[in-house]
Design an enzyme around this catalytic site. Structure first.
Site, PDB file in Angstrom:
ATOM      1  N   GLN A 138       0.840  -1.194   0.000  1.00  0.00           N
ATOM      2  CA  GLN A 138       0.000   0.000   0.000  1.00  0.00           C
ATOM      3  C   GLN A 138       0.877   1.247   0.000  1.00  0.00           C
ATOM      4  OE1 GLN A 138      -2.356   0.238   3.559  1.00  0.00           O
ATOM      5  NE2 GLN A 138      -3.833   1.600   2.610  1.00  0.00           N
ATOM      6  N   GLY A 139       0.696   2.097  -0.997  1.00  0.00           N
ATOM      7  CA  GLY A 139       1.465   3.330  -1.082  1.00  0.00           C
ATOM      8  C   GLY A 139       0.573   4.522  -0.824  1.00  0.00           C
ATOM      9  N   SER A 141       1.023   6.549   2.585  1.00  0.00           N
ATOM     10  CA  SER A 141       1.795   7.514   3.373  1.00  0.00           C
ATOM     11  C   SER A 141       3.014   8.016   2.617  1.00  0.00           C
ATOM     12  CB  SER A 141       2.268   6.858   4.662  1.00  0.00           C
ATOM     13  OG  SER A 141       1.192   6.282   5.337  1.00  0.00           O
ATOM     14  N   SER A 173       4.623  -1.506   4.009  1.00  0.00           N
ATOM     15  CA  SER A 173       4.703  -2.873   4.533  1.00  0.00           C
ATOM     16  C   SER A 173       4.679  -3.857   3.372  1.00  0.00           C
ATOM     17  CB  SER A 173       3.520  -3.157   5.454  1.00  0.00           C
ATOM     18  OG  SER A 173       3.502  -2.234   6.520  1.00  0.00           O
ATOM     19  N   GLU A 257      -9.749  -1.555   5.556  1.00  0.00           N
ATOM     20  CA  GLU A 257      -8.516  -1.737   6.328  1.00  0.00           C
ATOM     21  C   GLU A 257      -8.797  -1.688   7.824  1.00  0.00           C
ATOM     22  OE1 GLU A 257      -5.351   0.930   5.262  1.00  0.00           O
ATOM     23  OE2 GLU A 257      -4.069   0.275   6.916  1.00  0.00           O
ATOM     24  N   GLU A 392      -5.329   8.526  17.460  1.00  0.00           N
ATOM     25  CA  GLU A 392      -5.844   9.894  17.601  1.00  0.00           C
ATOM     26  C   GLU A 392      -6.756  10.234  16.413  1.00  0.00           C
ATOM     27  OE1 GLU A 392      -2.553   9.043  18.024  1.00  0.00           O
ATOM     28  OE2 GLU A 392      -2.868   9.021  20.200  1.00  0.00           O
TER      29      GLU A 392
HETATM   30  C1  LIG Z   1       4.189  -0.653  11.244  1.00  0.00           C
HETATM   31  C2  LIG Z   1       3.619   0.318  10.288  1.00  0.00           C
HETATM   32  C3  LIG Z   1       3.243  -0.086   9.033  1.00  0.00           C
HETATM   33  C4  LIG Z   1       2.738   0.805   8.115  1.00  0.00           C
HETATM   34  N1  LIG Z   1       2.435   0.367   6.873  1.00  0.00           N
HETATM   35  C5  LIG Z   1       2.018   1.260   5.952  1.00  0.00           C
HETATM   36  C6  LIG Z   1       1.780   0.838   4.618  1.00  0.00           C
HETATM   37  O1  LIG Z   1       1.917  -0.337   4.278  1.00  0.00           O
HETATM   38  N2  LIG Z   1       1.406   1.745   3.716  1.00  0.00           N
HETATM   39  C7  LIG Z   1       1.233   3.059   4.038  1.00  0.00           C
HETATM   40  O2  LIG Z   1       0.871   3.848   3.188  1.00  0.00           O
HETATM   41  N3  LIG Z   1       1.454   3.500   5.305  1.00  0.00           N
HETATM   42  C8  LIG Z   1       1.839   2.620   6.257  1.00  0.00           C
HETATM   43  N4  LIG Z   1       2.086   3.056   7.537  1.00  0.00           N
HETATM   44  C9  LIG Z   1       2.007   4.477   7.810  1.00  0.00           C
HETATM   45  C10 LIG Z   1       0.853   4.930   8.659  1.00  0.00           C
HETATM   46  O3  LIG Z   1      -0.348   4.886   7.942  1.00  0.00           O
HETATM   47  C11 LIG Z   1       1.181   6.335   9.160  1.00  0.00           C
HETATM   48  O4  LIG Z   1       2.299   6.229   9.977  1.00  0.00           O
HETATM   49  C12 LIG Z   1       0.064   6.979   9.908  1.00  0.00           C
HETATM   50  O5  LIG Z   1      -1.008   7.288   9.066  1.00  0.00           O
HETATM   51  C13 LIG Z   1       0.500   8.237  10.655  1.00  0.00           C
HETATM   52  O6  LIG Z   1       1.241   9.103   9.859  1.00  0.00           O
HETATM   53  P1  LIG Z   1       2.653   9.646  10.336  1.00  0.00           P
HETATM   54  O7  LIG Z   1       3.483   8.489  10.711  1.00  0.00           O
HETATM   55  O8  LIG Z   1       3.170  10.546   9.293  1.00  0.00           O
HETATM   56  O9  LIG Z   1       2.387  10.465  11.669  1.00  0.00           O
HETATM   57  P2  LIG Z   1       1.867  11.953  11.774  1.00  0.00           P
HETATM   58  O10 LIG Z   1       0.669  12.135  10.935  1.00  0.00           O
HETATM   59  O11 LIG Z   1       2.983  12.885  11.589  1.00  0.00           O
HETATM   60  O12 LIG Z   1       1.405  11.963  13.294  1.00  0.00           O
HETATM   61  C14 LIG Z   1       2.291  12.209  14.396  1.00  0.00           C
HETATM   62  C15 LIG Z   1       1.453  12.272  15.654  1.00  0.00           C
HETATM   63  O13 LIG Z   1       0.529  13.354  15.548  1.00  0.00           O
HETATM   64  C16 LIG Z   1      -0.789  12.899  15.738  1.00  0.00           C
HETATM   65  N5  LIG Z   1      -1.699  13.641  14.882  1.00  0.00           N
HETATM   66  C17 LIG Z   1      -1.560  13.939  13.574  1.00  0.00           C
HETATM   67  N6  LIG Z   1      -2.621  14.611  13.119  1.00  0.00           N
HETATM   68  C18 LIG Z   1      -3.457  14.747  14.170  1.00  0.00           C
HETATM   69  C19 LIG Z   1      -4.743  15.326  14.338  1.00  0.00           C
HETATM   70  N7  LIG Z   1      -5.401  15.894  13.326  1.00  0.00           N
HETATM   71  N8  LIG Z   1      -5.317  15.236  15.548  1.00  0.00           N
HETATM   72  C20 LIG Z   1      -4.669  14.643  16.586  1.00  0.00           C
HETATM   73  N9  LIG Z   1      -3.467  14.090  16.478  1.00  0.00           N
HETATM   74  C21 LIG Z   1      -2.870  14.128  15.292  1.00  0.00           C
HETATM   75  C22 LIG Z   1      -0.734  11.430  15.356  1.00  0.00           C
HETATM   76  O14 LIG Z   1      -1.781  10.702  15.968  1.00  0.00           O
HETATM   77  C23 LIG Z   1       0.623  11.014  15.876  1.00  0.00           C
HETATM   78  O15 LIG Z   1       0.531  10.724  17.224  1.00  0.00           O
HETATM   79  C24 LIG Z   1       2.585   2.160   8.480  1.00  0.00           C
HETATM   80  C25 LIG Z   1       2.933   2.584   9.758  1.00  0.00           C
HETATM   81  C26 LIG Z   1       3.448   1.681  10.667  1.00  0.00           C
HETATM   82  C27 LIG Z   1       3.824   2.163  12.025  1.00  0.00           C
END
Ligand SMILES: Cc1cc2nc3c(=O)[nH]c(=O)nc-3n(C[C@H](O)[C@H](O)[C@H](O)COP(=O)(O)OP(=O)(O)OC[C@H]3O[C@@H](n4cnc5c(N)ncnc54)[C@H](O)[C@@H]3O)c2cc1C
Lengths: 408, 374
Positions: A138-139, A141, A173, A257, A392
């Site tokens: 899945q692409g 993020s 992933s 999902e 969150e």
């Molecule tokens: C093990 C793992 C596997 C993954 N696999 C995939 C995958 O296969 N494909 C893919 O596309 N993505 C994948 N992801 C990515 C995942 O979807 C993102 O990490 C997630 O959506 C959060 O984005 P971020 O990491 O940029 O955090 P950020 O969005 O930067 O968030 C940082 C913090 O701020 C908080 N925050 C952000 N916005 C708000 C808001 N509006 N209100 C309150 N709090 C907020 C978040 O909850 C978090 O605590 C994976 C992540 C993990 C950990």
């Protein structure tokens, strides 16, 4: 108290027979645990031998007829009521067999293709999702856009009967093993709103111009990648849905999902963590010279977890009763992801605490209790509280969509 | 304990659904929060016309046997009615009279059943169980009150506390030791001398409970297995209180959400602030869990089996802690208006604080679950 079952629902006897059949099959066919360590979930598949083992297991389950049971036969499914798949899934959890590796395909890419794909796309992709022959990733993020997914900036520019991709996806992933990616990319940067001008692709990722860089996880494991597109060319017919309407396809995908919509092919996605296992651990471990299970605080917390685990199971039963969900029909399904993932995180952290002075040991230490598994479970639990939309963000969605609270 | 092996059955057929809807409709119309306040200000604490309507609808006999004029529905019917009642903070002798009726129906004494159940089913007679004593134990068998024999029959002596609606019912079913064994005896309320029943002042102003002093009070023994009967009625009390609290949680959530949507500060509805939104979601999630635990407990309730005990204790423990928390946050999320007597949020907090300690509090049930689960 009569409950009229829908016409095609099999009888309780048929279910019982089927459950027994599955149980027997699993007893006979469950793979012997390999010499190497298996991952906690599909997100931590970081070694070729782990992948090969899990892929073979998925194929075996599929060939036995226990995957995609409710998917139509023309796409490789068995065309039976969903209830059969639920039985299989619960029996797999009970038997502690390994999870399915192609989870992204089985649980959300597949269902969204089923719902929105063309006939050609369905026939092309779905059977190999079930057999595990073609792995999906899945692409969504990007380095700069995680929770704010709609702000994605990876571009897809039409050129003849191809699209040219540029940009970076991250946390992919199964990115190493995948043949296809469900990809959200911007086809029109001038559409006016971030939600417009996005397009959803079923993109091949074994093409030129795709660079995959594995990223190490906090546990020390691998399993996700950074995926760079540098003028990568993909066929134009792999658009899913309408060009420019990718956001709504992505939202539909996320509903699958997060378990908020049904239609998944089934199978386990991760190692189930049960309160009964933690009770067992509490019997094995000693705290302050006595078995942890005798500590009054430990006992009360175990009861608390048991109540919560029970509530989850009963929620799933209630979700199927219209009369008891009429007030907010989607509530239970929408909160599943939040409640399951947070429960898993707290439960595994608690399990670690039962190890007392030994709790600081980790996998690899010969004296680590249960091989340091609970420490790994705890750290990996964050994969589900962050991945798929953070807790969150889930609370925002539930607060706004279900409870009608204003957006922040 | 293997949770996956345990039944997750939730049966709630059309008849129960209709009953729940009918209870909900009556309550919404007749038991507004203004009406709740009006009833609370009366001596008896309830609206007689509304009780008559409930009786008319058959609520008082819903789960009594058909041969005694009841509708013969399973105990789950009681939950189907009690939850909407809790939602609208209803009070009145419904709970007391239901528990007494169920106790009579459970302990097998055909003569007292014939005497009392048809009247109870029609609401012509109201009754209340008198179980608990001044030491505050939740154990229905921790009895000090005695029933001693004399030529004319039994004479009852001792003190019962927290007797629901005692001053407004005709029949009291009192637990007592008779020859050292637990017994259930019937006392006609009117046979008690003036001054033996005193109203307790409760944190929940909508509820009524009384302290009763028995002093050689004439009583009639109810036959059958009193020990089992007392366990049964205690567990049913916990189930009905869990339903009341689940309903109360929903009411409190609705009230709070309404305020979060309408009150603005810094130019935004306060519900847009995550410091309020996220805890609200957690409360909602806990409430949904509570409902699932409750309907399952209602499905498997028999007052005897391990499965029933386990399910009821889980439901009461969870619904109790959820309601007290929801009502607590509701005050805070209303700001100073929430601290006023005028604001309805206090009604929920007071109900929660009262109901939590009826038929076993969260601590008590979790403690008893240890032996069942670990
Ligand atoms: C093990 C793992 C596997 C993954 N696999 C995939 C995958 O296969 N494909 C893919 O596309 N993505 C994948 N992801 C990515 C995942 O979807 C993102 O990490 C997630 O959506 C959060 O984005 P971020 O990491 O940029 O955090 P950020 O969005 O930067 O968030 C940082 C913090 O701020 C908080 N925050 C952000 N916005 C708000 C808001 N509006 N209100 C309150 N709090 C907020 C978040 O909850 C978090 O605590 C994976 C992540 C993990 C950990």
């Amino acid at each position: 108290m009569t409950e009229v079952p829908p016409a095609e629902t099999p009888s309780p006897e048929e279910f019982a027979t089927f459950r027994q059949e599955v149980r027997t099959w699993l007893q006979r066919n469950a793979p012997t645990p390999p010499a190497f360590q298996l991952p906690d979930s599909f997100m931590e598949v970081g070694k070729p031998e782990q992948f090969a083992f899990l892929q073979a297991w998925q194929r075996k389950v599929y060939e036995a007829g226990y995957l995609g049971m409710a998917w139509p036969t023309e796409y490789g499914g068995r065309g039976r009521p969903q209830a059969y798949q639920r039985i299989v899934d619960s029996e797999m959890a009970r038997a502690n067999v390994p999870f399915m590796v192609n989870v992204i395909g089985l649980m959300w890419a597949g269902p969204v293709i089923m719902q929105l794909g063309t006939e050609t796309q369905k026939r092309r992709y779905l059977p190999k999702i079930l057999s595990g022959e073609e792995i999906w990733c899945q692409g969504f993020s990007e380095p700069e856009h995680g929770s704010d997914l709609a702000a994605a900036t990876t571009t897809a520019v039409r050129d003849g009967d191809e699209y040219v991709l540029n940009g970076t996806k991250i946390w992919t992933s199964l990115g190493t093993e995948a043949k296809h990616m469900i990809l959200l990319a911007r086809t029109d940067p001038n559409a006016g709103s971030k939600y417009k001008g996005l397009t959803f692709f079923l993109a091949p990722v074994d093409v030129e111009g795709v660079e995959k860089r594995p990223i190490q996880k906090m546990t020390g494991e691998y399993g996700f990648n950074e995926t760079r597109f540098d003028n990568a060319r993909i066929p134009a017919d792999c658009v899913l849905g309408q060009v420019g309407e990718g956001w709504s396809v992505a939202v539909t995908t996320l509903m699958f999902e997060r378990g908020a919509s049904e239609g998944q092919a089934g199978g386990l996605a991760m190692v189930p963590l049960r309160v009964s296992d933690v009770v067992e651990l509490a019997r094995q471990c000693r705290l302050d010279g006595v078995p942890a299970i005798e500590d009054p605080q430990v006992r009360d917390r175990l009861v608390g977890f048991a109540i919560e685990e029970r509530a989850h199971a009963l929620n799933m039963a209630r979700a199927r009763n219209q009369a008891l969900t009429r007030d907010r029909p989607f509530a239970i399904m929408m909160m599943n992801k939040l409640t399951f993932s947070e429960f898993r995180r707290r439960l595994s952290a608690f399990a670690v605490s039962l190890e007392g002075a030994n709790a600081g040991r980790y996998m690899g230490d010969p004296h680590a209790i249960e091989g340091g598994e609970w420490q790994r479970h705890y750290m990996n639990a964050f994969s589900a509280t962050i991945g798929g939309g953070t807790s969150e963000i889930q609370r925002n969605i539930i607060g706004e969509r279900l409870l009608g609270l204003a957006k922040g | 304990m293997t949770a996956t092996e345990e039944s997750t059955e939730i049966r709630f057929g059309e008849d129960l659904d209709l009953l729940a809807k009918s209870a909900s409709d009556v309550m919404r119309d007749r038991c507004t929060l203004e009406a709740v306040r009006a009833s609370a200000a009366t001596d008896t604490g309830y609206d007689e016309a509304l009780l008559a309507q409930i009786a008319e609808l058959g609520f008082l006999g819903a789960a009594l046997p058909e041969r005694y004029g009841g509708a013969g529905l399973p105990a789950a019917a009681l939950v189907a009615m009690a939850e909407p009642m809790g939602r609208y903070l209803y009070s009145g002798p419904f709970v007391a009279s239901t528990l007494a009726g169920q106790l009579l129906a459970y302990i097998d004494d055909p003569i007292s059943q014939q005497t009392y159940l048809p009247q109870l089913a029609r609401g012509e007679l109201l009754a209340s169980p008198a179980l608990y004593e001044p030491d505050g134990s939740y154990d229905p068998l921790a009895i000090v009150t005695t029933a001693s024999r004399d030529a004319a029959g039994l004479l009852l002596s001792g003190i019962k506390t927290g007797v629901l609606d005692a001053a407004n019912v005709g029949l009291l079913l009192v637990s007592a030791l008779c020859d050292g064994e637990p017994a259930v005896v019937a006392v006609q309320r009117t046979s008690l001398p003036d001054g033996s029943i005193t109203r307790e002042t409760l944190i929940d102003e909508t509820r009524r409970s009384y302290r009763i002093v028995f002093d050689d009070t004439p009583a009639v023994r109810i036959g059958g297995d009193a020990t089992q009967g007392l366990r049964f009625v205690h567990q049913l009390g916990a189930l009905m209180m869990a339903a009341d609290m689940s309903g109360g949680t929903i009411g409190s959530i609705d009230l709070t959400i309404d305020y979060l949507q309408t009150r603005t500060q810094f130019g935004r509805p306060i519900g847009s602030y995550q410091a309020l939104k996220h805890p609200m979601v957690d409360i909602f999630v806990a409430s949904e869990h509570g409902r699932s635990l409750l309907y399952h407990a209602a499905t498997v309730f028999d007052g005897e089996s391990r499965a029933s005990e386990c399910a009821v204790r889980m439901a009461k423990a969870h619904c109790g802690s959820t309601f007290t928390h929801a009502a607590d946050r509701s005050i805070q999320f209303h700001g100073a208006i929430g601290f006023t007597y005028e604001c309805h949020a206090q009604l929920f907090l007071r109900r929660a604080q009262w109901a939590e300690y009826q038929f076993g509090d969260t601590r008590h049930h979790r403690r008893n679950l240890q032996a069942l689960l670990l």
